[in-house]
Enzyme design. Structure first.
Site, PDB file in Angstrom:
ATOM      1  N   HIS A  57       9.453   9.774   2.485  1.00  0.00           N
ATOM      2  CA  HIS A  57      10.141   8.513   2.821  1.00  0.00           C
ATOM      3  C   HIS A  57      11.066   8.679   4.032  1.00  0.00           C
ATOM      4  O   HIS A  57      12.152   8.100   4.082  1.00  0.00           O
ATOM      5  CB  HIS A  57      10.963   7.978   1.628  1.00  0.00           C
ATOM      6  CG  HIS A  57      10.113   7.641   0.441  1.00  0.00           C
ATOM      7  ND1 HIS A  57       9.508   6.414   0.298  1.00  0.00           N
ATOM      8  CD2 HIS A  57       9.765   8.361  -0.643  1.00  0.00           C
ATOM      9  CE1 HIS A  57       8.813   6.404  -0.834  1.00  0.00           C
ATOM     10  NE2 HIS A  57       8.944   7.571  -1.422  1.00  0.00           N
ATOM     11  N   ASN A 130       8.453   1.594  -5.598  1.00  0.00           N
ATOM     12  CA  ASN A 130       7.451   1.536  -4.530  1.00  0.00           C
ATOM     13  C   ASN A 130       6.836   0.137  -4.519  1.00  0.00           C
ATOM     14  O   ASN A 130       7.109  -0.666  -5.417  1.00  0.00           O
ATOM     15  CB  ASN A 130       6.334   2.560  -4.790  1.00  0.00           C
ATOM     16  CG  ASN A 130       6.702   3.970  -4.346  1.00  0.00           C
ATOM     17  OD1 ASN A 130       7.478   4.152  -3.407  1.00  0.00           O
ATOM     18  ND2 ASN A 130       6.161   4.954  -5.018  1.00  0.00           N
TER      19      ASN A 130
END
Ligand code: NDP
Length: 504
Positions: A57, A130
């Site tokens: 990320h 997510n």
């Protein structure tokens, strides 16, 4: 950037600077002097500007906003920020891709991170989800290996289709997430046009100490919009920051993105008797079993003033809970409860919770002291130990989580599905019932364009896994990557260990 009123330039120690264009030298061309503290201060700080990028990320964009409760859920949770219809809680969101480096393209095929920090009156609650409701693996012991396969080959330093598909085809529990990843949802048009999911199951408990199990769903009010593969590839070259720009500009234009927020809820009894493992993050709870219950609305209405301070330094953790919300036994979640705090200690230092973006808006009172970059008054002259009789903060048993009965044999237990084909049931429902003809066409095209670059034996193994999900799925992929249908069908009849051996 704003045009601020003119101020005198200073050193980092606050002393006025007379000249910021000419280093101090001995003579006209002359060597630079060690006594030019301003030069040294400026260069030395610049040399230290980079902090470690997130291992996963790394590329992200963030915005501030609020959460507003729209439905009464107090019979399920005692969380103060969910205690009243109409109540608003400030929050920070960070969206991201997963595998790429900090400068990678926003439009890459990848899950998108959907991390939220709610600044509640009972401390920070983080929902670190997510844009997909499931994950590739169900055991945290596999996580570092899985991520290595999404990154770069140790020799070539290139993304490697062999690594990518080798791991996934040897890990068939991944096929549900792979199917979502290679659908249109693997390349959302922007961060505003995608849903967010907790994916994991969490515990909610009410003021009477009764607990239930829940999953969060954040449904985009802008509607789902995705990029076709060719468009995503084009944007990766022409406008790699497309989603970052889209989010910033929308908010700057007062076009505030919003998400309608729901939970699915199951009682402990339902979970006990459920036909799937309710804590397995490779599975959803079908809506027919657990309908979406409305909770609130999330709106993003303020851009950060400074990206590094408010987004790069933001430290989200699924381990940040408030009373009324707790973890579930989901093994992947348990691994993340450790890893997020740990990675922030590495990335930002042990006192990362004191950084303004991470500090709770409610005060923190504890006996943690000292360490690098202690930014506050370090507890002042208050006691630095517990128990004490000097009026230091006390634990309050009223905030205890309800006790949960856990027992069993200590071992490295292999996953035991209720039925051997459990890993394929839900991707099959997605492929067969949820997707349209056009969705399936895109899915196959997207997979073929990637899988065709892997070695033949790996293509065979992955096509066999798709065949296990649905013969049509397996056959179409096989055809696209130049494999004989009969060979894939034969391999799909093997168990996973035999399949691995046959394609070793
Ligand atoms: P439902 O028909 O009730 O729900 C289907 C879900 O699929 C909707 O949430 C929809 O999201 C989502 N969806 C639609 N198209 C796609 C796509 N191309 N890729 C991924 N998701 C998509 O069925 P069930 O609840 O019984 O679930 C059936 C299958 O749908 C599951 O096995 C799972 O693969 C998938 N799914 C299920 C979710 C759940 O929480 N139950 C969530 C997301 C996917 P939306 O309404 O936002 O368009």
């Amino acid at each position: 950037m704003n045009k601020d009123p003119k101020e005198t330039l200073t050193t980092s120690a606050g002393a006025p600077v007379d000249d910021d264009q000419h280093s101090m030298t001995a003579g006209l061309p002359g060597p630079a002097l060690l006594q030019d503290i301003h030069l040294i201060d400026k260069l030395a700080h610049f040399d230290r500007e980079r902090i470690p990028e997130r291992v996963v990320h790394a590329k992200g964009a963030g915005a501030h906003g609020y959460f507003e409760v729209t439905n009464d859920v107090t019979r399920y949770t005692r969380a103060a920020f969910l205690s009243k219809v109409g109540k608003k809680t400030p929050l920070l969101v960070r969206f991201s891709t997963v595998g790429g480096e900090k400068g990678s393209a926003d439009s890459e095929r990848d899950p998108r991170g959907f991390a939220i920090k709610f600044y509640t009156e009972e401390g920070n609650y983080d929902m670190v989800g997510n844009n997909t409701p499931v994950f590739f693996i169900r055991d945290p012991l596999k996580f570092p290996d899985f991520i290595h396969t999404q990154k770069r080959n140790p020799q070539t330093n290139l993304k490697d289709p062999d690594m990518f598909w080798d791991f996934l085809s040897l890990t068939p529990e991944s096929v549900h997430q792979v199917t979502i990843l290679f659908s249109g949802r693997g390349t959302p048009k922007s961060y505003r046009h995608m849903n967010g999911y907790s994916s994991h199951t969490f515990m909610w408990y009410n003021a009477r100490g009764e607990h239930r199990w829940i999953k969060w769903h954040f449904k985009t009010a802008q509607g789902i919009q995705n990029l076709a593969r060719e468009e995503a590839v084009r944007l990766a070259g022409e406008d790699p920051d497309v989603a970052t720009r889209d989010l910033f500009q929308a908010i700057e234009a007062d076009n505030y993105p919003a998400w309608n927020v729901f939970v699915q809820i199951m009682t402990p009894d339902q979970v006990e008797k459920y036909r799937f493992d309710s804590f397995d993050v490779t599975k959803v709870w079908p809506h027919a079993d657990a309908p979406l219950i409305p909770v609130g609305r999330m709106v993003l209405d303020r851009n950060p003033e400074n990206y590094f301070a408010e987004v790069e330094q933001a430290a989200f953790s699924p381990g940040n809970f408030v009373p009324g919300i707790g973890p579930s036994p989901d093994k992947m979640l348990q691994g993340r409860l450790f890893s997020y705090h740990d990675t922030h200690r590495h990335r930002l230092g042990g006192n990362y919770q004191l950084l303004p973006v991470n500090a709770p808006k409610s005060a923190a009172h504890n006996y943690q002291r000292d360490g690098f970059m202690r930014l506050d008054n370090n507890g002042g002259r208050g006691p630095n130990y517990y128990p004490n009789s000097f009026g230091g903060p006390q634990p309050d048993p009223g905030f205890a989580q309800p006790p949960i009965d856990v027992q069993g044999i200590m071992a490295r237990h292999a996953y035991r599905p209720a039925r051997p084909e459990d890993d394929f049931v839900q991707p099959r429902a997605l492929y067969e019932k949820v997707m349209t003809d056009s969705d399936r066409d895109h899915l196959i095209h997207n997979i073929v364009e990637h899988l065709k670059n892997a070695q033949r034996r790996i293509r065979l193994r992955q096509a066999a896994v798709f065949y296990k999900v649905h013969p049509d799925y397996g056959c179409r992929v096989a055809e696209g990557v130049g494999l004989a249908e009969a060979e894939v069908k034969k391999l799909a009849g093997l168990g996973q260990a035999e399949l691995a051996e046959a394609t070793a």
